[in-house]
Design a protein around this motif. Structure first.
Motif, PDB file in Angstrom:
ATOM      1  N   PRO A 188     -50.634  53.045  34.659  1.00 24.49           N
ATOM      2  CA  PRO A 188     -51.906  52.976  33.926  1.00 24.49           C
ATOM      3  C   PRO A 188     -52.607  51.670  34.265  1.00 24.49           C
ATOM      4  N   PRO A 189     -53.895  51.562  34.001  1.00 25.49           N
ATOM      5  CA  PRO A 189     -54.588  50.293  34.270  1.00 25.49           C
ATOM      6  C   PRO A 189     -53.930  49.123  33.544  1.00 25.49           C
ATOM      7  N   VAL A 190     -54.175  47.932  34.035  1.00 25.51           N
ATOM      8  CA  VAL A 190     -53.608  46.723  33.440  1.00 25.51           C
ATOM      9  C   VAL A 190     -54.044  46.610  31.981  1.00 25.51           C
ATOM     10  N   ASN A 191     -53.089  46.202  31.135  1.00 20.01           N
ATOM     11  CA  ASN A 191     -53.315  46.030  29.692  1.00 20.01           C
ATOM     12  C   ASN A 191     -53.596  47.344  28.973  1.00 20.01           C
ATOM     13  N   THR A 192     -53.178  48.454  29.564  1.00 20.23           N
ATOM     14  CA  THR A 192     -53.279  49.749  28.899  1.00 20.23           C
ATOM     15  C   THR A 192     -51.908  50.416  28.905  1.00 20.23           C
ATOM     16  N   LEU A 193     -51.787  51.482  28.124  1.00 17.68           N
ATOM     17  CA  LEU A 193     -50.510  52.194  27.992  1.00 17.68           C
ATOM     18  C   LEU A 193     -50.665  53.642  28.424  1.00 17.68           C
ATOM     19  N   LYS A 194     -49.547  54.247  28.737  1.00 11.26           N
ATOM     20  CA  LYS A 194     -49.504  55.635  29.187  1.00 11.26           C
ATOM     21  C   LYS A 194     -48.507  56.396  28.338  1.00 11.26           C
ATOM     22  N   LEU A 195     -48.942  57.532  27.798  1.00 11.93           N
ATOM     23  CA  LEU A 195     -48.077  58.403  27.006  1.00 11.93           C
ATOM     24  C   LEU A 195     -47.639  59.575  27.871  1.00 11.93           C
ATOM     25  N   GLU A 196     -46.326  59.736  28.043  1.00 11.33           N
ATOM     26  CA  GLU A 196     -45.777  60.827  28.854  1.00 11.33           C
ATOM     27  C   GLU A 196     -44.974  61.745  27.944  1.00 11.33           C
ATOM     28  N   VAL A 197     -45.245  63.037  28.019  1.00 14.64           N
ATOM     29  CA  VAL A 197     -44.606  63.999  27.120  1.00 14.64           C
ATOM     30  C   VAL A 197     -44.043  65.162  27.927  1.00 14.64           C
ATOM     31  N   ASP A 198     -43.038  65.808  27.354  1.00 14.15           N
ATOM     32  CA  ASP A 198     -42.490  67.017  27.968  1.00 14.15           C
ATOM     33  C   ASP A 198     -41.635  67.741  26.940  1.00 14.15           C
ATOM     34  N   ALA A 199     -41.384  69.012  27.210  1.00 14.90           N
ATOM     35  CA  ALA A 199     -40.556  69.852  26.341  1.00 14.90           C
ATOM     36  C   ALA A 199     -39.621  70.676  27.203  1.00 14.90           C
ATOM     37  N   ALA A 200     -38.466  70.987  26.662  1.00 13.95           N
ATOM     38  CA  ALA A 200     -37.497  71.851  27.332  1.00 13.95           C
ATOM     39  C   ALA A 200     -37.052  72.924  26.351  1.00 13.95           C
ATOM     40  N   VAL A 201     -36.892  74.130  26.851  1.00 17.56           N
ATOM     41  CA  VAL A 201     -36.564  75.276  26.008  1.00 17.56           C
ATOM     42  C   VAL A 201     -35.237  75.872  26.446  1.00 17.56           C
ATOM     43  N   ASN A 202     -34.384  76.162  25.484  1.00 16.90           N
ATOM     44  CA  ASN A 202     -33.135  76.870  25.733  1.00 16.90           C
ATOM     45  C   ASN A 202     -33.375  78.351  25.452  1.00 16.90           C
ATOM     46  N   PHE A 203     -33.500  79.150  26.491  1.00 14.05           N
ATOM     47  CA  PHE A 203     -33.856  80.551  26.308  1.00 14.05           C
ATOM     48  C   PHE A 203     -32.712  81.372  25.712  1.00 14.05           C
ATOM     49  N   ASP A 204     -31.495  80.861  25.742  1.00 11.18           N
ATOM     50  CA  ASP A 204     -30.368  81.572  25.137  1.00 11.18           C
ATOM     51  C   ASP A 204     -30.392  81.484  23.621  1.00 11.18           C
ATOM     52  N   THR A 205     -30.774  80.316  23.103  1.00 11.00           N
ATOM     53  CA  THR A 205     -30.777  80.112  21.653  1.00 11.00           C
ATOM     54  C   THR A 205     -32.172  80.149  21.057  1.00 11.00           C
ATOM     55  N   GLY A 206     -33.206  79.990  21.877  1.00 14.22           N
ATOM     56  CA  GLY A 206     -34.561  79.932  21.358  1.00 14.22           C
ATOM     57  C   GLY A 206     -34.967  78.557  20.871  1.00 14.22           C
ATOM     58  N   GLY A 207     -34.039  77.578  20.947  1.00 17.04           N
ATOM     59  CA  GLY A 207     -34.350  76.229  20.514  1.00 17.04           C
ATOM     60  C   GLY A 207     -35.054  75.438  21.609  1.00 17.04           C
ATOM     61  N   TYR A 208     -35.599  74.297  21.233  1.00 17.77           N
ATOM     62  CA  TYR A 208     -36.268  73.465  22.213  1.00 17.77           C
ATOM     63  C   TYR A 208     -36.190  72.011  21.780  1.00 17.77           C
ATOM     64  N   SER A 209     -36.433  71.125  22.710  1.00 15.18           N
ATOM     65  CA  SER A 209     -36.493  69.698  22.424  1.00 15.18           C
ATOM     66  C   SER A 209     -37.737  69.125  23.069  1.00 15.18           C
ATOM     67  N   ILE A 210     -38.304  68.105  22.446  1.00 14.44           N
ATOM     68  CA  ILE A 210     -39.471  67.429  22.999  1.00 14.44           C
ATOM     69  C   ILE A 210     -39.177  65.934  23.068  1.00 14.44           C
ATOM     70  N   TRP A 211     -39.750  65.294  24.053  1.00  8.89           N
ATOM     71  CA  TRP A 211     -39.632  63.843  24.198  1.00  8.89           C
ATOM     72  C   TRP A 211     -40.983  63.270  24.561  1.00  8.89           C
ATOM     73  N   VAL A 212     -41.300  62.143  23.970  1.00  8.55           N
ATOM     74  CA  VAL A 212     -42.511  61.402  24.301  1.00  8.55           C
ATOM     75  C   VAL A 212     -42.111  59.955  24.555  1.00  8.55           C
ATOM     76  N   ILE A 213     -42.675  59.352  25.594  1.00 13.30           N
ATOM     77  CA  ILE A 213     -42.404  57.953  25.911  1.00 13.30           C
ATOM     78  C   ILE A 213     -43.715  57.240  26.180  1.00 13.30           C
ATOM     79  N   VAL A 214     -43.751  55.966  25.839  1.00 14.69           N
ATOM     80  CA  VAL A 214     -44.915  55.112  26.061  1.00 14.69           C
ATOM     81  C   VAL A 214     -44.522  54.040  27.057  1.00 14.69           C
ATOM     82  N   ARG A 215     -45.284  53.938  28.151  1.00 14.29           N
ATOM     83  CA  ARG A 215     -44.979  52.964  29.203  1.00 14.29           C
ATOM     84  C   ARG A 215     -46.217  52.112  29.481  1.00 14.29           C
ATOM     85  N   ASP A 216     -45.955  50.878  29.933  1.00 17.54           N
ATOM     86  CA  ASP A 216     -47.055  49.977  30.253  1.00 17.54           C
ATOM     87  C   ASP A 216     -47.324  49.972  31.752  1.00 17.54           C
TER      88      ASP A 216
END
Length: 330
Positions: A192-220
């Motif tokens: 990201p530009p200097v002195n700014t932040l970047k939010l990165e997100v993603d999700a993963a799904v377990n098709f056997d159970t129907g459950g899922y997990s999400i993660w979000v991270i903030v990087r400079d």
């Protein structure tokens, strides 16, 4: 033409008209029927009435079909009857057993400060129903617009296209299919530009159970991870639903921490398309997309972008490897 019965086909077409009246109550045809048959209701709850026309009788006949495959999208829950209306997707009956306390007549009894009251839900409802309820997202915009979420019952047959139509589409897709393209080069993570932040997100799904997990991270700008959050849910409705939820929860996390991100990245093209599509969508995916779009509109310096999975590797890996746990991580 491949139709199983003309009666089922006719009923499906009439049910489509009922659905149009339900989602567009200001149309001329909707106002005409409302003035005549359901002045104080909507079409899904309209009484039969007296001296009804053949057209109205046909609409009521097809309305029964819609009631089997639709359920309410929960907003603030004030207009949804807990034990009478259908509002929990994923349950075969879509109904809750009666006999619970009278103060729980409406779904808003289970909502506190815009979130589910988990302790009340788990102590009041059976465990298998409680998990389904807690998996329902409460979108901010839904408090002002109650809609229906399409839910296809496993035992309900649908009107399908005939063999000729399927063959024609397959033939045309082969004729118009483009030549294979060379494999694209892996996309690299961008700063990201200097002195700014970047939010990165993603999700993963377990098709056997129907459950899922999400993660979000903030990087400079230097790639350092300043904040990370992940959680798992026992059930999800679709992959796009999980991806949209990761974006919305990531933006909420930034708001709670008083952090501004210059760019939000996800590797889900469908999620980005859902957000930028202005067409009304009454599903839960549409509610989440509208929430995200409204949040982006209020943040003029924040952009949502779709990137390749190789450029979103950290969030993707965290979401994938945390599928086995439903415990939130910060």
């Amino acid at each position: 033409m491949g139709f199983r019965t003309l009666e089922a086909f006719n009923r499906a077409l009439i049910a489509k008209q009922v659905w149009r009246i339900a989602i567009n109550p200001v149309s001329l045809v909707a106002r005409v029927f409302k003035a005549r048959y359901f002045k104080h209701h909507d079409i899904m709850d309209a009484p039969i009435g007296n001296n009804i026309s053949f057209i109205w009788r046909s609409l009521l006949w097809s309305r029964k079909l819609l009631r089997k495959v639709l359920c309410w999208r929960v907003g603030n829950g004030e207009k949804i009857a807990t034990f009478r209306d259908q509002w929990i997707p994923g349950l075969q009956s879509l109904m809750l057993p009666a006999g619970n306390p009278n103060d729980l007549d409406n779904v808003n009894s289970f909502i506190v400060n815009g979130a589910w009251n988990e302790s009340l839900i788990r102590t009041t409802l059976p465990s298998y129903i409680a998990e389904d309820v807690l998996a329902i997202p409460l979108a901010n915009n839904s408090s002002q617009r109650h809609g229906f979420l399409e839910y296809i019952h496993p035992n309900e047959s649908s009107v399908k296209k005939g063999r000729f139509g399927d063959f024609k589409e397959a033939r045309e897709s082969l004729i118009t299919a483009p030549a294979p393209k060379p494999l694209p080069q892996l996309e690299r993570w961008t700063r990201p530009p200097v002195n700014t932040l970047k939010l990165e997100v993603d999700a993963a799904v377990n098709f056997d159970t129907g459950g899922y997990s999400i993660w979000v991270i903030v990087r400079d700008h230097d790639g350092q991870i300043l904040l990370a959050f992940g959680k798992g849910i026992s059930k999800t409705q679709s992959v796009v639903f999980a991806e949209l939820l990761s974006i919305r929860d990531g933006m909420r996390l930034l708001e709670e921490r008083g952090i501004e991100a210059h760019v939000i990245t996800t590797d889900s093209l469908l999620a980005v398309q859902a957000v930028i599509n202005p067409a009304e969508d009454l599903s839960y995916c549409g509610a989440l997309a509208l929430d995200i779009r409204n949040s982006l509109d209020s943040r003029t310096d924040t952009n949502l972008r779709q990137v390749g999975r190789s450029a979103n590797r950290v969030a993707h890996s965290l979401a994938f490897f945390s599928l086995s746990s439903l415990t939130p991580f910060v």
